[in-house]
Motif scaffolding. Sequence first.
Motif, PDB file in Angstrom:
ATOM      1  N   ASP A  95      22.584  60.691  -1.932  1.00 35.24           N
ATOM      2  CA  ASP A  95      21.819  61.367  -0.883  1.00 35.24           C
ATOM      3  C   ASP A  95      21.297  62.719  -1.375  1.00 35.24           C
ATOM      4  O   ASP A  95      20.180  63.127  -1.059  1.00 35.24           O
ATOM      5  N   ALA A  96      22.135  63.435  -2.155  1.00 38.41           N
ATOM      6  CA  ALA A  96      21.723  64.740  -2.673  1.00 38.41           C
ATOM      7  C   ALA A  96      20.541  64.600  -3.623  1.00 38.41           C
ATOM      8  O   ALA A  96      19.593  65.398  -3.589  1.00 38.41           O
ATOM      9  N   MET A  97      20.622  63.564  -4.506  1.00 44.72           N
ATOM     10  CA  MET A  97      19.515  63.348  -5.439  1.00 44.72           C
ATOM     11  C   MET A  97      18.249  62.940  -4.694  1.00 44.72           C
ATOM     12  O   MET A  97      17.143  63.360  -5.038  1.00 44.72           O
ATOM     13  N   SER A  98      18.401  62.134  -3.640  1.00 41.58           N
ATOM     14  CA  SER A  98      17.239  61.714  -2.858  1.00 41.58           C
ATOM     15  C   SER A  98      16.592  62.914  -2.169  1.00 41.58           C
ATOM     16  O   SER A  98      15.368  63.032  -2.105  1.00 41.58           O
ATOM     17  N   ALA A  99      17.456  63.812  -1.653  1.00 42.78           N
ATOM     18  CA  ALA A  99      16.924  65.003  -0.997  1.00 42.78           C
ATOM     19  C   ALA A  99      16.163  65.883  -1.979  1.00 42.78           C
ATOM     20  O   ALA A  99      15.116  66.447  -1.654  1.00 42.78           O
ATOM     21  N   SER A 100      16.693  66.004  -3.211  1.00 39.55           N
ATOM     22  CA  SER A 100      16.031  66.807  -4.223  1.00 39.55           C
ATOM     23  C   SER A 100      14.670  66.219  -4.586  1.00 39.55           C
ATOM     24  O   SER A 100      13.678  66.932  -4.723  1.00 39.55           O
ATOM     25  N   LEU A 101      14.648  64.882  -4.735  1.00 41.65           N
ATOM     26  CA  LEU A 101      13.378  64.225  -5.053  1.00 41.65           C
ATOM     27  C   LEU A 101      12.377  64.381  -3.911  1.00 41.65           C
ATOM     28  O   LEU A 101      11.190  64.619  -4.133  1.00 41.65           O
ATOM     29  N   ALA A 102      12.882  64.269  -2.675  1.00 40.72           N
ATOM     30  CA  ALA A 102      11.994  64.419  -1.518  1.00 40.72           C
ATOM     31  C   ALA A 102      11.410  65.822  -1.464  1.00 40.72           C
ATOM     32  O   ALA A 102      10.232  66.013  -1.143  1.00 40.72           O
ATOM     33  N   HIS A 103      12.235  66.821  -1.801  1.00 39.02           N
ATOM     34  CA  HIS A 103      11.760  68.216  -1.801  1.00 39.02           C
ATOM     35  C   HIS A 103      10.653  68.403  -2.824  1.00 39.02           C
ATOM     36  O   HIS A 103       9.640  69.061  -2.567  1.00 39.02           O
ATOM     37  N   ASP A 104      10.840  67.819  -4.019  1.00 39.24           N
ATOM     38  CA  ASP A 104       9.809  67.928  -5.063  1.00 39.24           C
ATOM     39  C   ASP A 104       8.515  67.258  -4.635  1.00 39.24           C
ATOM     40  O   ASP A 104       7.421  67.779  -4.879  1.00 39.24           O
ATOM     41  N   ILE A 105       8.650  66.108  -3.992  1.00 32.05           N
ATOM     42  CA  ILE A 105       7.462  65.368  -3.570  1.00 32.05           C
ATOM     43  C   ILE A 105       6.700  66.154  -2.499  1.00 32.05           C
ATOM     44  O   ILE A 105       5.464  66.254  -2.524  1.00 32.05           O
ATOM     45  N   ILE A 106       7.439  66.736  -1.546  1.00 28.24           N
ATOM     46  CA  ILE A 106       6.804  67.518  -0.485  1.00 28.24           C
ATOM     47  C   ILE A 106       6.075  68.725  -1.074  1.00 28.24           C
ATOM     48  O   ILE A 106       4.958  69.067  -0.663  1.00 28.24           O
ATOM     49  N   ALA A 107       6.713  69.393  -2.060  1.00 28.99           N
ATOM     50  CA  ALA A 107       6.081  70.539  -2.698  1.00 28.99           C
ATOM     51  C   ALA A 107       4.783  70.132  -3.384  1.00 28.99           C
ATOM     52  O   ALA A 107       3.781  70.863  -3.335  1.00 28.99           O
TER      53      ALA A 107
END
Length: 425
Positions: A95-107
Motif C-alpha cells: 500500500d505504501a509503494m502504491s501511494a508513492s507511485l500514485a503521488h508521482d503520477i499525480i505530480a
Amino acid sequence: MKVKRYIAPTSKEALRQVKEELGVDAVILSNRKTKDGVEIMALADSEMSSLVETPSTVPNIPQYEHHKALDTTESYPKLLSLIHEPAEAQKVSSDAMSASLAHDIIAEIHAMKSTLEDQLATVAWGNFTQRRPEKMKLLRAMLDAGFSPSLSRRLVDKLTVDFDYEQSLKQAMSALAFNLHTVASDEIVEKGGVYALIGPTGVGKTTTTAKLAARCVIRHGADKVALLTTDSYRIGGHEQLRIYGQLLGVPVRTIKDTDDLQLTLSELKNKHMVLIDTVGMSQRDHMVTQQIAMLSNCGADVKRMLVLSAASNGKTLDEVISAYQKNGIYGCIITKVDETASLGVALDAVIRRKLMLHYVANGQKVPEDIHAANPRYLLHRIFKSSPGDSAFTLQDAEFALIMASKNNAESSRTGEKSLAGFSHD
C-alpha cells in the motif's frame, strides 16, 4: 527467481512496462527516482507464490534482467525479509509503494496540466495580438515605460476596441491621470502642521526635508518653521540637517524618544510648520514599527509622508509601501526622478496602492529641485521619452510569454485595487 528492473522517464510508463511483461498481478518490490528516470523492481506473481510456499528453501541469488545481478549484501537480505514477512506486513508495504507511485503520477499530471495551460494561454495571446495589433503596441509602450504587466494588462483590457494607437494612448493616459491621485499645489506649505518624512535609507529624506522647509521659509518666514531629527544612528546624520537649518535660519533639534518628541512638539505648537527628519532603515527592519509607534504616541497629529525613490524597482517599492502603510500614510513624495530610467515604475506603485502624491524631486538643489506633482505632465514625460535598446527590453517571443502568463495578473494577491473610471477629455 528473477527480479526484473524497469527504467522509464515517468512512473506511468514504467508501470505500463511491468504490466505488459509480468501481468497485472506482478509484485512491485521497490521504486525510486534515478538520473535516468523512474526505476521499478518487480517480480512475477508466480515467482512470488513459489517462494511463499517454500520459505525454508533459500532461493538463488536473483538476477536483474539484461544480466545485471543484485548486490548480495543489500538486495538479498531485503528480499528474504520480504519473503518471511506476514501477509499483513506485505500488504502495508504494498500500500505504501502504491501511494508513492500514485503521488508521482499525480505530480506528473499537474505538471502536464500547467504546461498545457501555458501553451493555450500563449496561443490565445497570439490570437489577441493578431486581432488587436494597436492594443499590443500600447501594451509594449507601457511595459517599456516601466509599468507592471498587471496594471498594463488591466488598463488595455478596458480600452475602447475600435481605437487606433494614438486614440488608445490618449485614453490610457487619461485613465492613468485619473487614477494617479495628486496634490497639484503647495498644500503642505499652505496648511502647515507637523509632518514626519519616513522611508528607507538613502531615498533623500534629509534633503527633501530641507527643500520643504525652504519653501515654507520663503512663504511664511524662518520664525514660523522648526526642524527636528531622530537620526542619531548615522554618523553625521543630524549634522547635515543642522547645516541646512543654519542656512535657512531655522532651529534644529535632535529627538531621542517619544517623551522627548512630545515635549518638543508642545514647545513648538506656535510654529506654522514642524518637519521631522526620521532615521532611514530597511523596510524589513523591526525598528520600523518602533519608529511609527513613536510618531503615533507623541500626543500630536503627526502626518507621515512616505519618501519613495524613483530609482528603486517595483518589488522594492511594493515592500516599502507595505511596511509603512500598515498604520496609515498621509501622502508620498517621489525623489531621484533625475536618476531613474523609468519613472513609470514609481507611478505604477503609487497608482496601484492608491497613495496621494504631493511632490516629485529631481536633484540636490534646495529648494529648486522639488515640484508639486502634475499627473498629466509626468505621464507625458514618460511616454514621450524613447526607451531605446536595453538588456531589459523584451523581444516579441519573450513579450508574448510574459503577457500570456496568468501569474502576472492577479492584483488581489498583492493588495492592489482596480482602476477607476476613464476620463476621455
